[in-house]
Each structure stands twice: as C-alpha cells, then as structure tokens.
Motif scaffolding. Structure first.
Motif, PDB file in Angstrom:
ATOM      1  N   PRO A   1      22.040  -0.956 -19.637  1.00 10.27           N
ATOM      2  CA  PRO A   1      21.359  -1.110 -20.930  1.00 10.27           C
ATOM      3  C   PRO A   1      20.123  -0.242 -21.088  1.00 10.27           C
ATOM      4  N   LEU A   2      19.591   0.274 -19.960  1.00  6.27           N
ATOM      5  CA  LEU A   2      18.392   1.118 -20.025  1.00  6.27           C
ATOM      6  C   LEU A   2      17.251   0.388 -20.726  1.00  6.27           C
ATOM      7  N   TRP A   3      17.033  -0.859 -20.298  1.00  7.43           N
ATOM      8  CA  TRP A   3      15.970  -1.648 -20.910  1.00  7.43           C
ATOM      9  C   TRP A   3      14.619  -0.932 -20.800  1.00  7.43           C
ATOM     10  N   PRO A   4      13.734  -1.111 -21.746  1.00  4.47           N
ATOM     11  CA  PRO A   4      12.434  -0.429 -21.713  1.00  4.47           C
ATOM     12  C   PRO A   4      11.696  -0.654 -20.399  1.00  4.47           C
ATOM     13  N   GLY A   5      11.064   0.408 -19.915  1.00  2.00           N
ATOM     14  CA  GLY A   5      10.298   0.324 -18.678  1.00  2.00           C
ATOM     15  C   GLY A   5      11.145   0.091 -17.455  1.00  2.00           C
ATOM     16  N   GLY A   6      12.448   0.307 -17.556  1.00  2.00           N
ATOM     17  CA  GLY A   6      13.318   0.056 -16.417  1.00  2.00           C
ATOM     18  C   GLY A   6      13.477  -1.408 -16.078  1.00  2.00           C
ATOM     19  N   ALA A   7      13.290  -2.289 -17.064  1.00  2.00           N
ATOM     20  CA  ALA A   7      13.383  -3.732 -16.822  1.00  2.00           C
ATOM     21  C   ALA A   7      14.731  -4.096 -16.229  1.00  2.00           C
ATOM     22  N   LEU A   8      14.718  -5.109 -15.353  1.00  7.18           N
ATOM     23  CA  LEU A   8      15.927  -5.570 -14.692  1.00  7.18           C
ATOM     24  C   LEU A   8      16.686  -6.593 -15.520  1.00  7.18           C
ATOM     25  N   ILE A   9      16.005  -7.178 -16.502  1.00  9.91           N
ATOM     26  CA  ILE A   9      16.620  -8.201 -17.342  1.00  9.91           C
ATOM     27  C   ILE A   9      15.865  -8.277 -18.663  1.00  9.91           C
ATOM     28  N   ALA A  10      16.608  -8.470 -19.741  1.00  3.26           N
ATOM     29  CA  ALA A  10      16.016  -8.758 -21.051  1.00  3.26           C
ATOM     30  C   ALA A  10      16.200 -10.245 -21.308  1.00  3.26           C
ATOM     31  N   VAL A  11      15.118 -10.934 -21.650  1.00  3.53           N
ATOM     32  CA  VAL A  11      15.175 -12.377 -21.907  1.00  3.53           C
ATOM     33  C   VAL A  11      14.843 -12.635 -23.368  1.00  3.53           C
ATOM     34  N   SER A  12      15.749 -13.314 -24.041  1.00  7.97           N
ATOM     35  CA  SER A  12      15.593 -13.655 -25.454  1.00  7.97           C
ATOM     36  C   SER A  12      15.444 -15.162 -25.590  1.00  7.97           C
ATOM     37  N   ILE A  13      14.262 -15.604 -26.038  1.00  7.65           N
ATOM     38  CA  ILE A  13      14.004 -17.025 -26.269  1.00  7.65           C
ATOM     39  C   ILE A  13      14.124 -17.295 -27.761  1.00  7.65           C
ATOM     40  N   VAL A  14      14.923 -18.297 -28.098  1.00 11.31           N
ATOM     41  CA  VAL A  14      15.221 -18.603 -29.495  1.00 11.31           C
ATOM     42  C   VAL A  14      14.806 -20.034 -29.807  1.00 11.31           C
ATOM     43  N   LEU A  15      14.047 -20.212 -30.874  1.00 12.18           N
ATOM     44  CA  LEU A  15      13.706 -21.542 -31.381  1.00 12.18           C
ATOM     45  C   LEU A  15      14.456 -21.768 -32.685  1.00 12.18           C
ATOM     46  N   ASN A  16      15.315 -22.792 -32.692  1.00 12.48           N
ATOM     47  CA  ASN A  16      16.076 -23.148 -33.885  1.00 12.48           C
ATOM     48  C   ASN A  16      15.242 -24.046 -34.794  1.00 12.48           C
ATOM     49  N   VAL A  17      15.108 -23.662 -36.053  1.00 14.83           N
ATOM     50  CA  VAL A  17      14.384 -24.460 -37.047  1.00 14.83           C
ATOM     51  C   VAL A  17      15.422 -24.948 -38.060  1.00 14.83           C
TER      52      VAL A  17
ATOM     53  N   PRO B   1      21.670  -4.407 -14.849  1.00 13.35           N
ATOM     54  CA  PRO B   1      20.789  -5.211 -15.704  1.00 13.35           C
ATOM     55  C   PRO B   1      21.561  -5.969 -16.779  1.00 13.35           C
ATOM     56  N   ARG B   2      21.051  -7.149 -17.106  1.00 16.79           N
ATOM     57  CA  ARG B   2      21.724  -8.027 -18.046  1.00 16.79           C
ATOM     58  C   ARG B   2      20.728  -8.560 -19.095  1.00 16.79           C
ATOM     59  N   MET B   3      21.257  -9.372 -19.989  1.00 17.80           N
ATOM     60  CA  MET B   3      20.469 -10.053 -21.008  1.00 17.80           C
ATOM     61  C   MET B   3      20.682 -11.556 -20.848  1.00 17.80           C
ATOM     62  N   MET B   4      19.613 -12.323 -21.037  1.00 16.64           N
ATOM     63  CA  MET B   4      19.693 -13.775 -20.968  1.00 16.64           C
ATOM     64  C   MET B   4      19.149 -14.367 -22.254  1.00 16.64           C
ATOM     65  N   SER B   5      19.897 -15.291 -22.859  1.00 15.57           N
ATOM     66  CA  SER B   5      19.440 -16.020 -24.044  1.00 15.57           C
ATOM     67  C   SER B   5      19.110 -17.452 -23.660  1.00 15.57           C
ATOM     68  N   ILE B   6      18.034 -17.983 -24.238  1.00 15.76           N
ATOM     69  CA  ILE B   6      17.603 -19.366 -23.988  1.00 15.76           C
ATOM     70  C   ILE B   6      17.410 -20.030 -25.345  1.00 15.76           C
ATOM     71  N   GLY B   7      18.164 -21.098 -25.606  1.00 16.17           N
ATOM     72  CA  GLY B   7      18.121 -21.765 -26.902  1.00 16.17           C
ATOM     73  C   GLY B   7      17.272 -23.025 -26.882  1.00 16.17           C
ATOM     74  N   LEU B   8      16.386 -23.147 -27.879  1.00 17.53           N
ATOM     75  CA  LEU B   8      15.471 -24.290 -27.982  1.00 17.53           C
ATOM     76  C   LEU B   8      15.578 -24.922 -29.370  1.00 17.53           C
ATOM     77  N   HIS B   9      15.239 -26.217 -29.441  1.00 19.18           N
ATOM     78  CA  HIS B   9      15.192 -26.946 -30.700  1.00 19.18           C
ATOM     79  C   HIS B   9      13.901 -27.760 -30.734  1.00 19.18           C
ATOM     80  N   SER B  10      13.213 -27.723 -31.856  1.00 15.84           N
ATOM     81  CA  SER B  10      11.920 -28.413 -31.973  1.00 15.84           C
ATOM     82  C   SER B  10      12.035 -29.897 -31.661  1.00 15.84           C
ATOM     83  N   ARG B  11      13.099 -30.550 -32.143  1.00 16.26           N
ATOM     84  CA  ARG B  11      13.233 -31.997 -31.982  1.00 16.26           C
ATOM     85  C   ARG B  11      13.721 -32.383 -30.592  1.00 16.26           C
ATOM     86  N   ILE B  12      14.095 -31.382 -29.773  1.00 13.48           N
ATOM     87  CA  ILE B  12      14.619 -31.679 -28.431  1.00 13.48           C
ATOM     88  C   ILE B  12      13.592 -31.281 -27.375  1.00 13.48           C
TER      89      ILE B  12
END
Length: 308
Positions: free
Chosen positions: A21-37, A252-263
């Motif tokens: 993926p050639l992540w910026p700065g040679g990052a080993l992983i991209a982490v995406s944190i998501v908050l569901n509204v 290198p990979r990507m990781m998604s983390i899903g969040l909910h305000s009420r949880i």
C-alpha cells in the motif's frame, strides 16, 4: 466452467499477492477508527415505521414492538446521543486521533449539537444512510431518494459534502444507486479484505474500503462473545498485533475499528477503547487516519487499472 465466468462474487481478491500500500512514512499499518452516529434515525413509529428498533441495544436482539414505541430502546439510544457521543469524542480528541464518522442523516438533523462537534473535529463524515434501517425491504425509488437526502443532510449539518458511503444493511441495489448518485470517492459496504481494492460499477472504477464487524463494539450487545470493555480491547489488540507483524514482514495492511456512542460510550466500556488506543499509539509505524485520507492515498498510489 461457464458459470464461473458470470458468477457475481469475487472470491479471489488479491489471491495472496496484495500490493504494497505504500502507506505514508513507510507505515506498517493504517488504522481507521469509525464512530457510528445513528441515534435518532433508528426504527420508531415516530419516524413512520411499523415497529420499534430492536437491534444493537443493551436489551440484546429482541422481537420488535409493533405499532408501539419501545421506551427502553429509545432511552438506550438516547444515552448514545446525550452522553456516550461526547465521552467518545472527548477521548479521541485527547489522544489526537483522526477518526471517521458514519453519520445517519436523520440522526444529525435531530442532534445539531453533535453536528457542531463533528464539524469542529474535522473528522471525515461518511453517509450511513438517511435512516438507520434495513434497506433490504426498501424499494429502489425510496432508497435512491434517501441517498440524495443523506448527502444533503450531512452537507447542511457539517458544512461539507460527504465523500464516503456505508449503509451497513444495504439492499441488492445499494452499490449501484450509490455509484449512480456520484460524488463519492469510496464505499465501505464490504468486509472482505484487509486492504482497499477496486471494483467496477456500470463500467466505471469503484473504490472499496472494507469495514469490520469483528473489530467492532457491536459484539458487546449482539448476544455473542464480548461481555466487557476488556473483551473488546483484547480482541482488537490481537487483530492489531497480527496485522502489525504482517507489516513488519513486508505486507502492510489496514485495520478498521467500529464504535457506537451508545455502546462503547458507556462508563464500563470506554476503558477498553482507551487501553486499545494506548496499545496502538505505543507502536511506531502506525498511520491513524480518516478513511478519506486512506481513500485519497489509495487513488494516488494504486489507481484503477483498465480491468477494474
């Protein structure tokens, strides 16, 4: 053999040979944190629905009340908008995490204070359906109208148009309707890879950023295997560690983390998220990014090929 040529599912993906993926700065992983509204856009007879909401609550999955309001469910969703949202946003701000908001249009219309907070955060804001409902049973014309209304609602509330899409409970028509509407850089209604990838809709390239229902606090209320914030932390930590090691090995990979305000926003669970952020941020070579930044990076580094 002929059937395999027209089979509509892609079961191969990168076939064990994913691109770097050639992540910026040679990052080993991209982490995406998501908050569901979502709170305020769920099933409710006040919204013209035939039944009350019945999933992703602390009551567990239950039979919905028909033609009646469910006071308990309404109150649990209310906790998310009244308290949980602010607790999660405060933690993300304190840790200087660039996150993404999956926003239900109706929910933002009913919570202008949350819209102001999201706008101030600068977080990428994704269309999460105009309603937080199951679109399998929604007719095509209505779904098309909801897509347009969701874009308008988020643009009005946040002050900038959304460039990402995620329904969560899509219909067989959703991806085509999203592509027909246009204006989106990426689509998250998929769970089938650890990297973005290109597909095609109506002969045009269509970028997919897979999401996650396993690295997701929803498992705390789905009646499954998570009971505490530590369960959420442990599972997501192990997922991060595996993907990080793969990055160290040159994959290198990507990781998604899903969040909910009420949880995760409940006091007894938010510590699990705090410990997870501690763990992630102790590591070098991590790109904690909004999904908009990940999509733009992928487009720049891995543009679609003619076959996409």
């Amino acid at each position: 053999m002929q059937d395999s040529l027209v089979y509509p599912r892609d079961l191969l993906g990168y076939a064990g040979q994913p691109p770097d993926p050639l992540w910026p700065g040679g990052a080993l992983i991209a982490v995406s944190i998501v908050l569901n509204v979502e709170e305020g856009g769920e099933y409710n007879i006040l919204h013209g629905d035939a039944h009350a909401e019945y999933v992703l609550t602390d009551a567990g999955v239950s039979t919905p009340l028909l033609a009646a309001r469910d006071a308990n469910v309404e109150s649990m969703f209310g906790y998310g908008s009244r308290a949980g949202f602010w607790r999660v946003m405060r933690l993300l701000r304190e840790r200087e995490v660039q996150a993404t908001i999956y926003a239900v249009g109706m929910a933002l219309e009913r919570n202008p204070a949350a819209a102001v907070e999201i706008k101030a955060s600068g977080f990428d804001t994704v269309c999460h359906g105009y309603r937080w409902i199951d679109y399998h049973t929604v007719d095509e014309a209505t779904e098309r109208a909801h897509i347009a209304r969701n874009v308008s609602a988020i643009t009005a509330a946040i002050g900038r148009p959304p460039i990402g899409w995620y329904t969560g409970r899509p219909s067989p028509n959703t991806r085509r309707l999203v592509a027909d509407h246009g204006g989106f850089l990426y689509d998250c209604d998929a769970y089938d890879d650890d990297l973005p990838y290109w597909t095609a809709m109506a002969g045009k390239p269509h970028l997919i950023l897979p999401y996650s229902l396993d690295n997701n606090d929803a498992r705390l209320v789905r009646g499954g295997d998570f009971a505490t914030g530590d369960d959420f932390f442990t599972y997501c930590r192990d997922a991060f560690d595996c993907l990080y090691r793969e990055g160290e090995a040159g994959r290198p990979r990507m990781m998604s983390i899903g969040l909910h305000s009420r949880i995760i926003g409940r006091p007894g669970r938010i510590g699990g998220l705090a410990r997870l952020l501690d763990h992630i941020q102790r590591h070098d070579g991590v790109w904690l990014a909004g999904r908009d930044a990940i999509a733009r990076h992928w487009i720049a580094q891995h543009p679609p090929t003619p076959a996409a």
